[in-house]
Design a protein around this motif. Structure first.
Motif, mmCIF file in Angstrom:
data_model
loop_
_atom_site.group_PDB
_atom_site.id
_atom_site.type_symbol
_atom_site.label_atom_id
_atom_site.label_comp_id
_atom_site.label_asym_id
_atom_site.label_seq_id
_atom_site.Cartn_x
_atom_site.Cartn_y
_atom_site.Cartn_z
ATOM 1 N N ARG A 145 0.839 -1.208 0.000
ATOM 2 C CA ARG A 145 0.000 0.000 0.000
ATOM 3 C C ARG A 145 0.870 1.254 0.000
ATOM 4 O O ARG A 145 0.592 2.213 -0.716
ATOM 5 C CB ARG A 145 -0.925 0.023 1.220
ATOM 6 N N ALA A 148 2.404 1.648 -3.484
ATOM 7 C CA ALA A 148 1.483 1.318 -4.586
ATOM 8 C C ALA A 148 1.624 2.274 -5.767
ATOM 9 O O ALA A 148 1.956 3.454 -5.610
ATOM 10 C CB ALA A 148 0.049 1.329 -4.076
ATOM 11 N N ALA A 154 -4.449 -0.890 -4.358
ATOM 12 C CA ALA A 154 -3.722 -0.617 -3.117
ATOM 13 C C ALA A 154 -3.435 0.865 -2.905
ATOM 14 O O ALA A 154 -3.083 1.281 -1.798
ATOM 15 C CB ALA A 154 -2.412 -1.403 -3.105
ATOM 16 N N TYR A 155 -3.586 1.664 -3.942
ATOM 17 C CA TYR A 155 -3.249 3.090 -3.887
ATOM 18 C C TYR A 155 -4.287 3.837 -3.056
ATOM 19 O O TYR A 155 -5.484 3.740 -3.311
ATOM 20 C CB TYR A 155 -3.210 3.650 -5.308
ATOM 21 N N THR A 159 -0.386 6.081 0.595
ATOM 22 C CA THR A 159 0.478 6.232 -0.582
ATOM 23 C C THR A 159 0.690 7.694 -0.917
ATOM 24 O O THR A 159 1.819 8.147 -1.127
ATOM 25 C CB THR A 159 -0.143 5.521 -1.798
#
Length: 271
Positions: A145, A148, A154-155, A159
């Motif tokens: 994460r 990402a 996952a972003y 992030t």
């Protein structure tokens, strides 16, 4: 190992130790930090990583919350004059006080308790004036994460915020089997190179809240999130157009730099 015979692991402190000094030395070497680096360790545990740090760096200050480890760790301190311990919860100590423990810049190198990983990382990323690197062991999915790519599942908030104040890379994958007791997850060593001046952010605290609000309802468009927490609809449309962003764009589709530009423009009422 006598330590294991005498020690009772405490679940409330998230204690999963690595006793392989060769592995820990390899991890530390892979960071390529200068020998003159000052290091903050959080969670000394059995002191194996602590000793590696003391052998490789200029000064080491190590926090440990478990008072039953005092006697064991103080024995280690006697062999390393550049090593000192603070037996306290690092989250209860002002970051400015920790900064004063070092003469200038310092880096974190730690096998963090996983239940407070994000709290510790963002405490120092947002509050410390002297932090240079945050090199820590985290759960593999957390590492993914933090690092990402844009427009991936996952972003998200971590992030964007990490990329707003630095850059995160995965240094090494670490299997669960090297820990005692063995956890239920695999791990990664990440390094966040901190750069507080990476972007010109007009108000850091407001920016952090702004990014969090932009992801509040991730399934909605960025425009809908912005208007839902108080921004004027026409102003949002004008700002998005000025920054060449589609009105249908979603929160995970913007780079950190674009979030900074969006925040500064909306905050300064430039349009």
């Amino acid at each position: 190992m006598k330590f294991l015979d005498d020690f009772h692991f405490k679940k409330q402190f998230g204690q999963n130790f690595i006793f392989d000094k060769v592995l820990l030395s390899s991890i530390v070497n892979s960071l390529n930090f200068n020998k003159n680096t000052n290091v903050l360790e959080i969670g000394a545990g059995a002191g194996v990583l602590t000793e590696v740090l003391a052998e490789n760096f200029n000064k080491v200050v190590s926090f440990e919350i478990d008072n039953t480890l005092i006697s064991h760790l103080q024995t280690l301190q006697q062999n390393h004059k550049n090593l000192s311990f603070v037996f306290n919860d690092v989250l209860k100590v002002e970051t400015s006080s920790i900064d004063k423990m070092f003469n200038g810049e310092y880096s974190i190198i730690a096998n963090l308790p996983y239940y407070i990983t994000s709290q510790i990382i963002f405490k120092f990323l947002f509050e410390s004036n002297n932090i240079k690197n945050i090199a820590v062991m985290v759960q593999k999915e957390v590492a993914e994460r933090f690092c990402a790519k844009i427009s991936t599942k996952a972003y998200g908030i971590p992030t964007v915020l990490i990329n707003s104040f630095g850059c995160c890379t995965i240094v090494k994958n670490v299997p669960r089997t090297v820990f005692t007791p063995v956890p239920n997850v695999d791990s990664c060593v990440i390094n966040i190179s901190v750069d507080k001046n990476k972007f010109n952010i007009s108000n850091k605290t407001e920016y952090i809240n702004f990014v969090s609000n932009c992801f509040k309802m991730k399934r909605k468009t960025l425009y809908n999130n912005l208007t839902s927490f108080g921004y004027d609809k026409n102003q949002c449309i004008n700002v998005l157009n000025a920054l060449n962003l589609q009105q249908t764009i979603r929160p995970e589709n913007l780079l950190a730099e674009q979030y900074v530009n969006l925040f500064n423009t909306l905050t300064n009422n430039n349009l």
